[in-house]
Design a protein around this motif. Structure first.
Motif, PDB file in Angstrom:
ATOM      1  N   LEU A  96       8.376   1.469 -42.795  1.00  0.00           N
ATOM      2  CA  LEU A  96       8.568   0.231 -41.635  1.00  0.00           C
ATOM      3  C   LEU A  96      10.362  -0.049 -41.935  1.00  0.00           C
ATOM      4  CD1 LEU A  96       8.907  -2.163 -38.627  1.00  0.00           C
ATOM      5  CD2 LEU A  96       7.536  -3.714 -40.403  1.00  0.00           C
ATOM      6  N   GLU A  97       9.961  -0.809 -43.486  1.00  0.00           N
ATOM      7  CA  GLU A  97      10.981  -1.315 -44.476  1.00  0.00           C
ATOM      8  C   GLU A  97      12.967  -0.356 -43.903  1.00  0.00           C
ATOM      9  OE1 GLU A  97       8.965  -2.706 -48.107  1.00  0.00           O
ATOM     10  OE2 GLU A  97      10.054  -1.227 -48.407  1.00  0.00           O
ATOM     11  N   ASP A  98      12.164   0.970 -43.967  1.00  0.00           N
ATOM     12  CA  ASP A  98      13.741   1.791 -43.308  1.00  0.00           C
ATOM     13  C   ASP A  98      13.751   1.544 -42.128  1.00  0.00           C
ATOM     14  OD1 ASP A  98      15.324   3.696 -45.111  1.00  0.00           O
ATOM     15  OD2 ASP A  98      14.700   5.126 -43.027  1.00  0.00           O
TER      16      ASP A  98
ATOM     17  N   THR B 278      -0.967  -0.971 -32.386  1.00  0.00           N
ATOM     18  CA  THR B 278      -0.014  -0.327 -33.717  1.00  0.00           C
ATOM     19  C   THR B 278      -0.386  -1.159 -34.952  1.00  0.00           C
ATOM     20  OG1 THR B 278       1.541  -0.848 -31.897  1.00  0.00           O
ATOM     21  CG2 THR B 278       2.564  -0.931 -34.321  1.00  0.00           C
ATOM     22  N   SER B 279      -0.573  -0.004 -35.917  1.00  0.00           N
ATOM     23  CA  SER B 279      -0.860  -0.556 -36.771  1.00  0.00           C
ATOM     24  C   SER B 279       0.496   0.397 -38.020  1.00  0.00           C
ATOM     25  CB  SER B 279      -1.878   0.289 -38.304  1.00  0.00           C
ATOM     26  OG  SER B 279      -1.680   2.268 -37.013  1.00  0.00           O
ATOM     27  N   VAL B 280       0.488  -0.331 -39.408  1.00  0.00           N
ATOM     28  CA  VAL B 280       2.190  -0.537 -39.717  1.00  0.00           C
ATOM     29  C   VAL B 280       1.820  -0.271 -41.269  1.00  0.00           C
ATOM     30  CG1 VAL B 280       3.866  -1.629 -40.575  1.00  0.00           C
ATOM     31  CG2 VAL B 280       3.168  -1.823 -38.088  1.00  0.00           C
ATOM     32  N   ASP B 281       2.181   0.834 -42.114  1.00  0.00           N
ATOM     33  CA  ASP B 281       2.667   1.005 -42.985  1.00  0.00           C
ATOM     34  C   ASP B 281       4.365   0.369 -43.840  1.00  0.00           C
ATOM     35  OD1 ASP B 281       2.430   1.444 -46.038  1.00  0.00           O
ATOM     36  OD2 ASP B 281       1.568   3.405 -45.748  1.00  0.00           O
ATOM     37  N   PRO B 282       4.180  -0.739 -44.730  1.00  0.00           N
ATOM     38  CA  PRO B 282       5.913  -0.825 -44.531  1.00  0.00           C
ATOM     39  C   PRO B 282       6.740   0.249 -45.645  1.00  0.00           C
ATOM     40  CG  PRO B 282       4.283  -2.318 -45.243  1.00  0.00           C
ATOM     41  CD  PRO B 282       3.527  -1.489 -44.694  1.00  0.00           C
ATOM     42  N   ARG B 283       5.757   0.724 -46.066  1.00  0.00           N
ATOM     43  CA  ARG B 283       7.123   1.953 -47.527  1.00  0.00           C
ATOM     44  C   ARG B 283       6.440   3.122 -47.303  1.00  0.00           C
ATOM     45  NH1 ARG B 283       5.487  -2.703 -50.932  1.00  0.00           N
ATOM     46  NH2 ARG B 283       7.253  -3.871 -51.509  1.00  0.00           N
ATOM     47  N   MET B 284       6.830   4.249 -47.723  1.00  0.00           N
ATOM     48  CA  MET B 284       6.744   5.778 -47.293  1.00  0.00           C
ATOM     49  C   MET B 284       5.630   6.471 -48.501  1.00  0.00           C
ATOM     50  SD  MET B 284       7.479   8.855 -46.012  1.00  0.00           S
ATOM     51  CE  MET B 284       9.364   8.848 -45.593  1.00  0.00           C
TER      52      MET B 284
ATOM     53  N   ASP C 223       3.767   8.273 -51.418  1.00  0.00           N
ATOM     54  CA  ASP C 223       4.342   9.457 -52.033  1.00  0.00           C
ATOM     55  C   ASP C 223       3.399  10.917 -51.454  1.00  0.00           C
ATOM     56  OD1 ASP C 223       5.607   7.713 -53.423  1.00  0.00           O
ATOM     57  OD2 ASP C 223       3.332   7.479 -54.821  1.00  0.00           O
ATOM     58  N   ASP C 224       2.567  10.847 -50.505  1.00  0.00           N
ATOM     59  CA  ASP C 224       2.175  12.401 -50.910  1.00  0.00           C
ATOM     60  C   ASP C 224       0.885  11.988 -49.485  1.00  0.00           C
ATOM     61  OD1 ASP C 224      -0.417  11.765 -51.845  1.00  0.00           O
ATOM     62  OD2 ASP C 224       1.238  12.528 -53.502  1.00  0.00           O
ATOM     63  N   ALA C 225       0.256  13.115 -48.993  1.00  0.00           N
ATOM     64  CA  ALA C 225      -0.023  13.111 -47.463  1.00  0.00           C
ATOM     65  C   ALA C 225      -1.928  11.812 -48.411  1.00  0.00           C
ATOM     66  CB  ALA C 225      -0.801  14.710 -46.580  1.00  0.00           C
ATOM     67  N   GLU C 226      -2.315  12.570 -48.945  1.00  0.00           N
ATOM     68  CA  GLU C 226      -3.440  11.759 -49.870  1.00  0.00           C
ATOM     69  C   GLU C 226      -3.428  10.399 -50.116  1.00  0.00           C
ATOM     70  OE1 GLU C 226      -4.818  14.104 -53.227  1.00  0.00           O
ATOM     71  OE2 GLU C 226      -5.049  15.543 -52.807  1.00  0.00           O
ATOM     72  N   ALA C 227      -2.174   9.716 -50.441  1.00  0.00           N
ATOM     73  CA  ALA C 227      -2.146   8.455 -50.286  1.00  0.00           C
ATOM     74  C   ALA C 227      -1.762   7.925 -49.190  1.00  0.00           C
ATOM     75  CB  ALA C 227      -0.585   8.376 -51.383  1.00  0.00           C
TER      76      ALA C 227
END
Length: 326
Positions: free
Chosen positions: A48-50, A78-84, A86-90
């Motif tokens: 979301l930050e980007d 809706t749900s939100v993750d502010p950042r990206m 690192d990979d699918a496991e994270a």
């Protein structure tokens, strides 16, 4: 197969041998059982930050907010993750238990974005990619017609009589830069014009400061175009400052055209003529494509580019008579 994957093979007296064969076949196909989804369909917004940063320079908020409104009217959560991640496991269960994911793809994030989208699609989560088209990816991908935008900028300045036009790219090797320049040079070639290599002034990294530096150096070296095309609006602002410092007027001496039509730059005097990516109706259009339980679909959406003329561009100045050339 569903009985084995759901753990109910014993209820129907399927042998262990049969169950093992089914599981081996599933593993060989790379199948991952979708997470069980309870409650209303849900869009999970990543990075979301980007997207919020993109709100000032392109497709971010222009896609996100109308899409959220359209999905909310259809009963989506809706749900939100502010950042990206690192990979699918994270990424965690919030992503893989969602119905669809929305992910911006900015420069430098292409590989991670692709990996996350692919992992989501395997689990039955519909990826929605904003601001890039990535090849060979099962996703709904939204971008503006960058090539057409570059062509519109060229046609505008050529129509005003400009022939000595400097060009300032965004970032070397970046997709949008390449598409915008391809459109620009394609329109020039279609008009029967060949730009001298010296007319390409370099890259301004999509920022005001670097663009100001590049334009200042070129002007100090004695270069005098009648117009400058910049691959985004902040670089056009940097060019504007450099021109003023060199004692040149915009647009009387040099016309300027930018790209993206960033709303926070419309108050600059003179207003920057720019290319706008038209996102009208994009929220409803994408919402109509998102159907809970439907197979993951692959589709590219290209939002139209259009020219927005403001005070920074005008007809090319007439050459001085020979007797008055210094």
């Amino acid at each position: 197969m569903s009985l084995v994957l759901s753990g109910r093979a014993g209820d129907y007296r399927l042998s262990d041998r049969t169950s093992a064969r089914v599981l081996a076949a599933v593993a060989s196909l790379g199948y991952v059982r979708p997470a069980r989804r309870r409650g209303p369909p849900r869009l999970h917004v990543l990075h979301l930050e980007d997207i919020l940063r993109m709100d000032t320079r392109g497709l971010g908020g222009a896609v996100l907010y109308p899409l959220l409104d359209a999905l909310s009217a259809r009963g989506w959560a809706t749900s939100v993750d502010p950042r990206m991640p690192d990979d699918a496991e994270a990424a965690g269960p919030a992503l893989f238990s969602a119905t669809a994911m929305l992910l911006p793809v900015n420069r430098g994030f292409e590989a991670r974005s692709r990996a996350l989208a692919e992992a989501a699609a395997v689990r039955g989560v519909q990826p929605v990619i904003v601001a890039r088209h990535l090849d060979d990816l099962d996703a709904i991908q939204i971008d503006g017609d960058q090539r057409r935008g570059g062509a519109l900028a060229a046609a505008h300045l050529l129509g005003l009589g400009h022939r000595r036009i400097a060009v300032l790219g965004g970032s070397l090797g970046e997709q949008h830069t390449e598409e915008r320049l391809a459109g620009w040079y394609g329109a020039m070639a279609a008009a029967g014009l060949h730009q001298d290599p010296s007319d390409f002034w370099g890259y301004g990294d999509y920022n005001t400061g670097p663009a100001h530096h590049v334009v200042s150096e070129r002007l100090a070296a004695g270069m005098r175009p009648t117009a400058i095309f910049c691959c985004n609006d902040p670089m056009a602002v940097g060019a504007l400052l450099a021109l003023r410092e060199a004692g040149l007027r915009v647009p009387q001496d040099v016309s300027l055209v930018g790209f993206d039509d960033q709303p926070d730059l419309t108050a600059i005097a003179p207003g920057i003529t720019s290319i706008r990516i038209d996102t009208a109706g994009i929220g409803e259009r994408v919402a109509d494509m998102l159907v809970a339980g439907a197979p993951v679909r692959s589709e590219r959406i290209l939002c139209a580019a259009r020219l927005v003329v403001r005070g920074s561009s005008t007809v090319a100045p007439r050459p001085l008579p020979a007797s008055r050339v210094p």
